[in-house]
Design an enzyme around this catalytic site. Structure first.
Site, PDB file in Angstrom:
ATOM      1  N   ASN A  17       0.840  -1.209   0.000  1.00  0.00           N
ATOM      2  CA  ASN A  17       0.000   0.000   0.000  1.00  0.00           C
ATOM      3  C   ASN A  17       0.870   1.252   0.000  1.00  0.00           C
ATOM      4  OD1 ASN A  17      -3.042  -0.373   0.130  1.00  0.00           O
ATOM      5  ND2 ASN A  17      -2.322  -1.958   1.551  1.00  0.00           N
ATOM      6  N   ILE A  94      -0.765  -1.438  17.923  1.00  0.00           N
ATOM      7  CA  ILE A  94      -1.858  -0.677  18.524  1.00  0.00           C
ATOM      8  C   ILE A  94      -1.230   0.626  19.003  1.00  0.00           C
ATOM      9  CG2 ILE A  94      -3.555  -0.641  20.398  1.00  0.00           C
ATOM     10  CD1 ILE A  94      -4.299  -3.208  19.395  1.00  0.00           C
ATOM     11  N   ASN A 109      -6.162   4.982   8.083  1.00  0.00           N
ATOM     12  CA  ASN A 109      -5.751   3.581   8.024  1.00  0.00           C
ATOM     13  C   ASN A 109      -6.541   2.896   6.920  1.00  0.00           C
ATOM     14  OD1 ASN A 109      -4.500   1.125   8.834  1.00  0.00           O
ATOM     15  ND2 ASN A 109      -6.348   0.569   9.981  1.00  0.00           N
ATOM     16  N   HIS A 111      -8.151  -0.911   6.007  1.00  0.00           N
ATOM     17  CA  HIS A 111      -8.486  -2.179   6.651  1.00  0.00           C
ATOM     18  C   HIS A 111      -9.164  -3.097   5.630  1.00  0.00           C
ATOM     19  CE1 HIS A 111      -9.445  -4.849   9.954  1.00  0.00           C
ATOM     20  NE2 HIS A 111     -10.679  -4.941   9.478  1.00  0.00           N
ATOM     21  N   SER A 138     -11.674  -0.793   3.419  1.00  0.00           N
ATOM     22  CA  SER A 138     -12.160   0.504   3.904  1.00  0.00           C
ATOM     23  C   SER A 138     -10.986   1.392   4.292  1.00  0.00           C
ATOM     24  CB  SER A 138     -13.016   0.324   5.171  1.00  0.00           C
ATOM     25  OG  SER A 138     -14.001  -0.661   4.989  1.00  0.00           O
ATOM     26  N   ASP A 147      -9.919   0.022  14.548  1.00  0.00           N
ATOM     27  CA  ASP A 147     -10.708  -0.074  13.294  1.00  0.00           C
ATOM     28  C   ASP A 147     -12.124   0.489  13.438  1.00  0.00           C
ATOM     29  OD1 ASP A 147      -8.518  -1.380  12.169  1.00  0.00           O
ATOM     30  OD2 ASP A 147      -9.251  -3.356  12.759  1.00  0.00           O
ATOM     31  N   GLU A 176      -7.375  -2.349  -2.648  1.00  0.00           N
ATOM     32  CA  GLU A 176      -6.756  -1.430  -1.673  1.00  0.00           C
ATOM     33  C   GLU A 176      -5.838  -0.435  -2.376  1.00  0.00           C
ATOM     34  OE1 GLU A 176      -4.812  -3.206   1.714  1.00  0.00           O
ATOM     35  OE2 GLU A 176      -6.318  -4.780   1.841  1.00  0.00           O
TER      36      GLU A 176
END
Ligand code: GRF
Length: 321
Positions: A17, A94, A109, A111, A138, A147, A176
């Site tokens: 990505n 996290i 982000n 996901h 997403s 998320d 993505e």
């Protein structure tokens, strides 16, 4: 494109990505540039690719560090790169609340599910097990809960007969790579998107007491008072009278104040056609640098100029204390 928004991308692994974002940023029309690719994993393959493309990279392992301390170190690198936004792309950490708060509204982000479905890991198998017709991906804003932030954009990916988690993941990944650069470009330029600007004005206008929206000559306007006797205190203009750009008209106390404002800040204010004569002033909203608190106080001021006495009286009493 001049004045591109600076992005720091955080990765933990492959970085495909990140590569999609990096290549998108090579287009002249792209509104963002990659200022930094950083990782918690010094061995992340994506780092090498970024370096080969001449992008600044940074790595610091999280091992033996508290979450807060590691985030603090990453924050240092991001700030040093002068990034405006943080983009997570397979960053398998996290984040501490403190870090999330600092980047509130400026951290995205991606996901691999159609959120709010399947937060966390194992998203493809969960979609297959549920017998879903579609999986997908997403792009969302990052909030403290995993998320869970507002979804900015999604792509649906059809599940095909015989799909396994692996074959599905491969296809979702293609989606993505298309979605992320596009969603990011839209998000970082939202401040000059007339629909987004209208929403900002609308929320603030309708926050005031006894207000409602009513179009006036085809443009949204906001009134205070009853349906029948209410008076306009603001109008939205999207090149409405042949003006350039997007603005909001509010009421000044009269032509003296209007002139003083026009003289003091000609880049921010202009006299709107037709309305200018009766003391209204236009505030430009598409400079990309709008001070929304300032707009909010103008709306309130304009509201109080036309609001019925029974409403302004309460405010006057409050102001005395
Ligand atoms: C992607 O599937 C993304 O949705 C998830 O982590 C994976 C990262 O892959 N957040 P890559 O490192 O970008 O190739």
């Amino acid at each position: 494109m001049t004045n591109r928004v600076k992005i720091a991308i955080l990765i933990s692994g492959r970085g495909s990505n990140m590569a999609a974002l990096l290549y998108a940023a090579k287009a002249e029309t792209c509104p963002f540039e990659i200022a930094l690719v950083a990782s918690n994993n010094p061995q992340a393959p994506g780092l090498e690719l970024a370096a080969a493309e001449g992008i600044a990279t940074y790595a610091h392992s999280h091992k033996q560090l508290s979450r807060e301390d590691h985030d603090q170190i990453m924050q240092g690198a991001i700030v040093a790169a002068e990034a405006d936004y943080v983009v997570l792309a397979g960053y398998m950490r996290i984040l501490s609340d403190d870090f999330v708060r600092r980047w509130n509204d400026r951290m995205l982000n991606i996901h691999p599910s159609l959120l709010p479905k399947y937060k966390g890991l194992g998203t493809y198998q969960r979609a297959l097990d549920a017998g879903d017709s579609h999986a997908g991906c997403s792009v969302h804003l990052v909030t403290p809960e995993l998320d869970d932030g507002p979804v900015l954009a999604q792509t649906k990916v059809a599940i095909m007969p015989g799909d396994t988690a692996e074959t599905l993941a491969d296809r979702v990944l293609i989606a993505e790579h298309q979605l992320y650069p596009d969603a990011l470009a839209q998000y970082v330029t939202r401040q000059s998107d007339p629909d987004w600007i209208l929403e900002q004005v609308r929320n603030r206008a309708l926050m005031l007491e006894e207000t409602y929206e009513r179009p006036s000559f085809g443009t949204p306007g906001w009134r205070v008072g009853t349906e029948k006797t209410g008076k306009y205190f603001a109008y939205f203009s999207r090149r409405h009278f042949g003006e350039t750009g997007t603005s909001v008209f509010v009421k000044t106390s009269g032509l003296d104040e209007q002139n003083a404002l026009l003289e003091a800040e000609p880049d921010l204010y202009f006299s709107p056609k037709f309305y200018g004569k009766s003391g209204w002033i236009a505030i430009r909203l598409d400079t990309g640098e709008t001070d929304w608190d300032h707009v909010e106080s103008w709306l309130r001021k304009s509201w109080s100029m036309v609001a019925p006495k029974r409403l302004t009286k309460l405010m006057d009493i409050a102001a005395e204390f």
